[in-house]
Design a protein around this motif. Structure first.
Motif, PDB file in Angstrom:
ATOM      1  N   LEU A   1       8.570  34.608   7.063  1.00 55.63           N
ATOM      2  CA  LEU A   1       9.120  33.345   6.531  1.00 55.63           C
ATOM      3  C   LEU A   1       8.432  32.113   7.119  1.00 55.63           C
TER       4      LEU A   1
ATOM      5  N   VAL B   1      15.132  28.106  10.795  1.00 52.48           N
ATOM      6  CA  VAL B   1      15.122  29.471  10.260  1.00 52.48           C
ATOM      7  C   VAL B   1      15.679  30.447  11.288  1.00 52.48           C
TER       8      VAL B   1
ATOM      9  N   GLU C   1      18.717  33.028  10.804  1.00 52.82           N
ATOM     10  CA  GLU C   1      18.536  34.451  11.109  1.00 52.82           C
ATOM     11  C   GLU C   1      19.570  34.929  12.127  1.00 52.82           C
TER      12      GLU C   1
ATOM     13  N   ARG D   1       9.456  27.908   7.706  1.00 48.52           N
ATOM     14  CA  ARG D   1       9.532  27.306   9.041  1.00 48.52           C
ATOM     15  C   ARG D   1       8.641  26.061   9.112  1.00 48.52           C
TER      16      ARG D   1
END
Length: 429
Positions: free
Chosen positions: A391, A413, A417, A395
């Motif tokens: 990802l 992010v 998560e 970011r």
């Protein structure tokens, strides 16, 4: 300048760690890197003082002073009592992130501290680093690990310095027999040996005379662990993979050889290896030093295209990286069968591994120490590679928005998560 480095060495107190430049004597990668830093910084910057605070007496490298302190929470006070300018401490303690009480002790003693990221951080840990004024810098061990936190405020205190790996001498691999496969690592779930064990019979179908050598045990990190029936790993973990390396009668396959924990002597085995396998799962790998164990001696590496291995293995050049663990056996077989490709990867790997030479990296540590003493912070480095990994594009976008707004809003992010991870745990996953 007095640099104080903390090492929790109680589980390795009986291992000779007096000269880490000869290679890992059979201890965990984190412990090896900590002690190597102490030894090499003193060698390259002899005018500065290096003190090791150790949890046990042990057999440690030569530095200016060694202080024994078996209470983690007393380490900041001990560092202050010996007039430390900077305290360096690994971010992981006994397999878990440093506890909050340690940060409280750092703040109480007002000791300038550098955390060293040998593990992946969750959002709460990042916030601890951000909020503590005496955590002056945070050093990640790899570029990919650093990129993971590019949109969290912790990045403003962070930099990355690859783990040092002393340049090796003989023996290098001289002959590729096309059948010898070697795994190096602890035999615990996070190091992925079960994936290799369960793929081994598929390798034998294609290369019937292949031989698997395993360096490590379930006791590499905890030497008091209770092992299973075969004496390979902790019982429940051993049961998860044992069918992959045993016959119908439950006997170990004759092609599988366990060597236990090895020190310097493992270099002879590596030099006879055709293919090296490093943590097939990639879990917990912030750097992946076992990959350099192989490539530095001219052995191509097979592992997953994830985490720190993106920094330490170059796909199709120093070995093979796969995206799906189902491809593990196929990658091993390819390198066993394609001799010319194998040897080309091995030769390239020897040169590639020289980027981790101490003389190239110790200066970066010195620069961080000087920044901390001057009250300055490292500059932010934007990601430059593997943009589709982990990802990273999201970011980067989030970081650019924060920079544009001049506002470190609390959305990242890694924060999302962490919420997802905690939710799954509550649901029993």
């Amino acid at each position: 300048m007095r640099i104080v480095i903390y090492i929790n060495n109680k589980s390795i107190a009986d291992v000779d760690c007096s000269d880490l430049t000869k290679g890992n004597p059979g201890i965990g990668g984190t412990e090896y890197c900590i002690l190597l830093l102490a030894q090499l910084y003193k060698r390259y910057y002899p005018d500065n003082q290096i003190t090791l605070i150790a949890s046990s007496k042990g057999i440690l490298p030569e530095v200016d002073d060694i202080v024994i302190e078996n209470n983690l929470f007393a380490v900041p006070q001990t560092a202050k009592s010996i007039a430390a300018d900077v305290l360096v401490v690994s971010s992981v303690f006994e397999g878990k992130p440093l506890p909050i009480d340690f940060f409280s002790a750092v703040e109480a003693e007002k000791i300038k501290t550098i955390t060293w990221g040998h593990n992946f951080y969750l959002n709460d840990f990042c916030n601890l680093l951000v909020k503590n004024d005496f955590i002056c810098a945070n050093v990640f061990v790899g570029h990919q690990q650093y990129d993971r936190y590019i949109d969290h405020e912790v990045i403003r205190k962070s930099t990355y310095i690859y783990n040092m790996y002393p340049e090796v001498s003989e023996p290098f691999r001289k002959e590729n027999d096309g059948k010898t496969v070697t795994y190096i690592g602890s035999l615990v779930p996070t190091k992925g040996f079960h994936l290799l064990a369960n793929a081994w019979k598929a390798v034998l179908v294609e290369v019937p005379d292949a031989q698997l050598h395993v360096v490590g045990s379930g006791k590499l990190y905890d030497r008091n662990s209770k092992l299973g029936v075969y004496g390979i790993a902790e019982e429940s973990y051993e049961n998860s993979f044992i069918k992959g390396i045993t016959d119908r009668a439950g006997e170990l396959l004759p092609s599988v050889h366990f060597h236990g924990v090895m020190g310097e002597e493992k270099k002879e085995l590596i030099a006879r290896t055709s293919v090296g396998v490093a943590n097939p799962s990639g879990r917990t790998e912030t750097f992946g030093i076992s990959a350099i164990d192989f490539s530095s001696r001219g052995v191509p590496v097979v592992t997953i295209a994830s985490g720190g291995f993106l920094d330490t293995v170059e796909n199709e050049k120093t070995g093979l990286l796969y995206n799906d663990t189902k491809d593990l056996a196929g990658c091993i077989v390819r390198l066993l069968k394609e001799k010319e490709f194998n040897e080309k990867c091995g030769e390239y790997g020897k040169e590639y591994s020289k980027q981790y030479a101490p003389e190239k990296l110790i200066v970066k540590w010195h620069e961080v120490f000087e920044l901390v003493l001057k009250g300055k912070r490292p500059a932010i480095e934007m990601p430059t590679n593997f943009m589709k990994n982990n990802l990273k594009q999201f970011r980067i976008l989030n970081r650019k928005i924060k920079n544009f707004l001049h506002w470190e809003y609390p959305i990242s992010v890694i924060g999302i998560e962490t919420i997802g991870r905690n939710l799954l745990r509550r649901l029993g996953h």
